[in-house]
Design a protein around this motif. Structure first.
Motif, PDB file in Angstrom:
ATOM      1  N   PRO A   1     -80.011   3.839 -74.449  1.00 14.49           N
ATOM      2  CA  PRO A   1     -78.833   3.306 -73.739  1.00 14.49           C
ATOM      3  C   PRO A   1     -79.073   1.951 -73.082  1.00 14.49           C
ATOM      4  N   ASP A   2     -80.285   1.705 -72.597  1.00 17.37           N
ATOM      5  CA  ASP A   2     -80.569   0.439 -71.916  1.00 17.37           C
ATOM      6  C   ASP A   2     -80.586  -0.749 -72.874  1.00 17.37           C
ATOM      7  N   GLN A   3     -80.803  -0.478 -74.149  1.00 21.39           N
ATOM      8  CA  GLN A   3     -80.864  -1.566 -75.141  1.00 21.39           C
ATOM      9  C   GLN A   3     -79.642  -1.589 -76.050  1.00 21.39           C
ATOM     10  N   TYR A   4     -78.568  -0.874 -75.676  1.00 20.82           N
ATOM     11  CA  TYR A   4     -77.433  -0.759 -76.599  1.00 20.82           C
ATOM     12  C   TYR A   4     -76.781  -2.109 -76.876  1.00 20.82           C
ATOM     13  N   LYS A   5     -76.599  -2.927 -75.861  1.00 22.14           N
ATOM     14  CA  LYS A   5     -75.990  -4.243 -76.082  1.00 22.14           C
ATOM     15  C   LYS A   5     -76.867  -5.081 -77.003  1.00 22.14           C
ATOM     16  N   LEU A   6     -78.191  -5.009 -76.797  1.00 20.60           N
ATOM     17  CA  LEU A   6     -79.107  -5.732 -77.667  1.00 20.60           C
ATOM     18  C   LEU A   6     -79.023  -5.199 -79.093  1.00 20.60           C
ATOM     19  N   TYR A   7     -78.855  -3.893 -79.211  1.00 17.69           N
ATOM     20  CA  TYR A   7     -78.716  -3.286 -80.545  1.00 17.69           C
ATOM     21  C   TYR A   7     -77.518  -3.856 -81.290  1.00 17.69           C
ATOM     22  N   THR A   8     -76.370  -3.955 -80.634  1.00 17.05           N
ATOM     23  CA  THR A   8     -75.172  -4.441 -81.326  1.00 17.05           C
ATOM     24  C   THR A   8     -75.370  -5.868 -81.830  1.00 17.05           C
ATOM     25  N   GLU A   9     -76.144  -6.661 -81.080  1.00 12.23           N
ATOM     26  CA  GLU A   9     -76.397  -8.039 -81.503  1.00 12.23           C
ATOM     27  C   GLU A   9     -77.411  -8.085 -82.651  1.00 12.23           C
ATOM     28  N   MET A  10     -78.488  -7.299 -82.526  1.00 11.37           N
ATOM     29  CA  MET A  10     -79.497  -7.264 -83.585  1.00 11.37           C
ATOM     30  C   MET A  10     -78.952  -6.601 -84.840  1.00 11.37           C
ATOM     31  N   ASN A  11     -78.065  -5.626 -84.668  1.00 11.45           N
ATOM     32  CA  ASN A  11     -77.510  -4.910 -85.805  1.00 11.45           C
ATOM     33  C   ASN A  11     -76.669  -5.822 -86.690  1.00 11.45           C
ATOM     34  N   ALA A  12     -76.068  -6.835 -86.098  1.00 11.23           N
ATOM     35  CA  ALA A  12     -75.300  -7.788 -86.901  1.00 11.23           C
ATOM     36  C   ALA A  12     -76.200  -8.449 -87.942  1.00 11.23           C
ATOM     37  N   PHE A  13     -77.424  -8.805 -87.550  1.00  4.01           N
ATOM     38  CA  PHE A  13     -78.375  -9.386 -88.501  1.00  4.01           C
ATOM     39  C   PHE A  13     -78.880  -8.326 -89.480  1.00  4.01           C
TER      40      PHE A  13
ATOM     41  N   ALA B   1     -68.436  -6.673 -87.283  1.00  2.00           N
ATOM     42  CA  ALA B   1     -67.936  -5.553 -86.485  1.00  2.00           C
ATOM     43  C   ALA B   1     -68.888  -5.242 -85.343  1.00  2.00           C
ATOM     44  N   SER B   2     -70.187  -5.325 -85.637  1.00  2.00           N
ATOM     45  CA  SER B   2     -71.180  -5.092 -84.588  1.00  2.00           C
ATOM     46  C   SER B   2     -71.098  -6.156 -83.499  1.00  2.00           C
ATOM     47  N   LEU B   3     -70.890  -7.399 -83.910  1.00  2.00           N
ATOM     48  CA  LEU B   3     -70.780  -8.496 -82.936  1.00  2.00           C
ATOM     49  C   LEU B   3     -69.463  -8.480 -82.176  1.00  2.00           C
ATOM     50  N   THR B   4     -68.533  -7.647 -82.622  1.00  4.76           N
ATOM     51  CA  THR B   4     -67.251  -7.544 -81.932  1.00  4.76           C
ATOM     52  C   THR B   4     -67.428  -7.145 -80.473  1.00  4.76           C
ATOM     53  N   THR B   5     -68.551  -6.497 -80.170  1.00  4.33           N
ATOM     54  CA  THR B   5     -68.810  -6.103 -78.781  1.00  4.33           C
ATOM     55  C   THR B   5     -68.871  -7.313 -77.851  1.00  4.33           C
TER      56      THR B   5
END
Length: 459
Positions: free
Chosen positions: A270-282, A175-179
């Motif tokens: 906010p500047d790292q939100y896209k990175l968060y969604t990718e790291m959150n998948a792991f 779901a996190s990687l859905t972004t």
């Protein structure tokens, strides 16, 4: 659909004999895991496509002009009300009919609901789709845990349950990687894709999973016929009641984290939100799966010596998770918060396998799926309070970064309360063993937690 392995003294040959805990049993668990992954992916993906970007192409929030209260409803009661209403009914069905086919029906329904969400143009469209999603997903776990209980011996149930529970975390990670998909094709097409793949997986499941014979079917015919009696058995058992209360508080914390942790990172970092969604998948997949697996293995091993382990493991996991949650929400370093979130998952997500093992063995076999349904559905209904209350409070906040404090209060408070009730459950379970382990229930079926063999069998 009707395939109980015995009805009125007659054996139903459509129930297939298989070796308990053998290769095919593990194949079934893997397919159940895959089913559960889609179950959780479809349930949680709304949290990540809701507010991604500032355009109607990638953001459901922008496209439908939704409020935070509406978001809380969509992630909470829009789903959970139908899930609860249908759940007990489905649990009763799973105690009587072919569980593999019931799960297939639910899989088709929730996958279709996910795809249809992509057609939404108003809030109420999404509301109805989420309600239908709840109807479909209500079929999943009561049937799945019933199948697992009949495919595995008692001493390996917590481990098998834990493997199935990986689906919560792998589904959450996807779901996190859905972004990533959302950025490329938009939220509407994302819904179509995920729903369509789910339909394909459901066909694979129903064509290859066999219905196993049920264990220890009650001898008295009336026990299999009275729905109210089955529900009454569950609702009058003190261990199952305490276990459900403990799990309900734990669900509040889990649902609050799932719904508002993405919003915390989006607002505070906010500047790292896209990175968060990718790291959150792991973080979610690896941390959650490792924790739930270790919780099951440790409980199966140590529970042979002391049955209280099945309550202590979830309690200690919740208590250890509190300081990590507090720290990750209060520090201002993005990478530090992600690492602390990983540690929180590793220590706190160990609870589900041990809890389900007690539930499966504590309930008579002819009401097992009903017990699972009541346990999950009460937990879901109470747990949904978290996102709704947080959404209502969030709408009143002038400084949206204060979500860190409201989320902290919800998670830390619910973790503390669930730990207290898991410990109480463990003590009551221990006392019941000591006082009644030689007794049998008047219905004629020995309580699986109290059979000869003492605490080793109580695992």
């Amino acid at each position: 659909l009707a395939t109980p392995n015995q009805r009125g003294g007659r054996v139903d040959m459509r129930a297939t004999e298989v070796k308990k805990g053998g290769k095919y049993a593990w194949y079934v668990v893997v397919l159940l895991l895959l089913t559960y992954i889609f179950n959780q992916w479809d349930r949680q993906l709304l949290q990540y496509i809701y507010d991604q970007g500032n355009t109607s192409f990638t953001s459901l929030h922008v496209a439908l002009n939704l409020t935070d209260v509406e978001y809380g409803l969509l992630t909470g009661y829009a789903f959970s009300v139908t899930y609860v209403v249908l759940g007990i009914f489905v649990g009763v069905l799973a105690d009587r009919f072919n569980r593999a086919l019931l799960l297939f029906i639910g899989f088709i329904v929730w996958s279709a609901a996910t795809g249809v969400t992509g057609l939404s143009t108003y809030f109420w469209h999404v509301l109805v789709a989420r309600a239908v999603l709840g109807i479909g997903e209500a079929f999943c776990s009561p049937a799945a845990y019933g199948l697992i209980a009949d495919y595995f011996p008692k001493e390996r149930l917590a481990t098998a349950n834990s493997v199935y529970s990986f689906g919560v975390y792998v589904g959450g990670g996807l779901a996190s990687l859905t972004t990533v998909i959302n950025s490329a094709v938009g939220w509407r097409v994302t819904m179509y894709i995920i729903g369509g793949i789910g339909v394909g997986v459901s066909l694979w499941f129903v064509l290859t999973v066999k219905e196993p014979p049920r264990q220890k079917l009650a001898a008295k015919k009336e026990e299999g016929q009275s729905v109210l009696k089955n529900i009454g058995v569950v609702l009058t058992d003190p261990v199952l009641i305490l276990l459900t209360i403990a799990a309900s508080f734990r669900f509040i914390g889990g649902y609050s984290l799932g719904a508002f942790m993405p919003r915390f990172f989006q607002r505070v970092h906010p500047d790292q939100y896209k990175l968060y969604t990718e790291m959150n998948a792991f973080v979610v997949s690896a941390g959650g799966a490792l924790s739930t697996f270790l919780g099951g293995v440790v409980s199966d091993k140590l529970g042979k010596k002391d049955v209280r382990v099945f309550g202590f493991v979830p309690a200690f996991g919740a208590l250890l998770g509190i300081p990590f949650t507090v720290a990750l929400l209060l520090i201002d370093n993005f990478y530090g918060s992600v690492v602390l979130l990983l540690l929180e998952y590793i220590v706190a997500e160990c609870w589900f396998g041990p809890a389900m093992s007690v539930l499966q063995k504590g309930a008579p076999s002819n009401v097992r799926s009903t017990a699972v349904a009541i346990f999950l559905l009460v937990g879901t209904l109470v747990g949904s309070v978290g996102p709704v209350v947080l959404g209502a409070v969030d709408d009143t906040l002038a400084d949206k970064t204060y979500v860190r404090y409201t989320l902290l209060a919800a998670v830390a408070g619910s973790y503390l309360l669930c730990a207290v009730f898991f410990i109480i459950t463990a003590q009551v379970l221990k006392r019941r063993l000591e006082s009644k382990k030689e007794d049998e229930k008047e219905a004629g079926e020995a309580d699986p937690l109290l059979k000869s063999g003492g605490e080793e069998n109580a695992a």
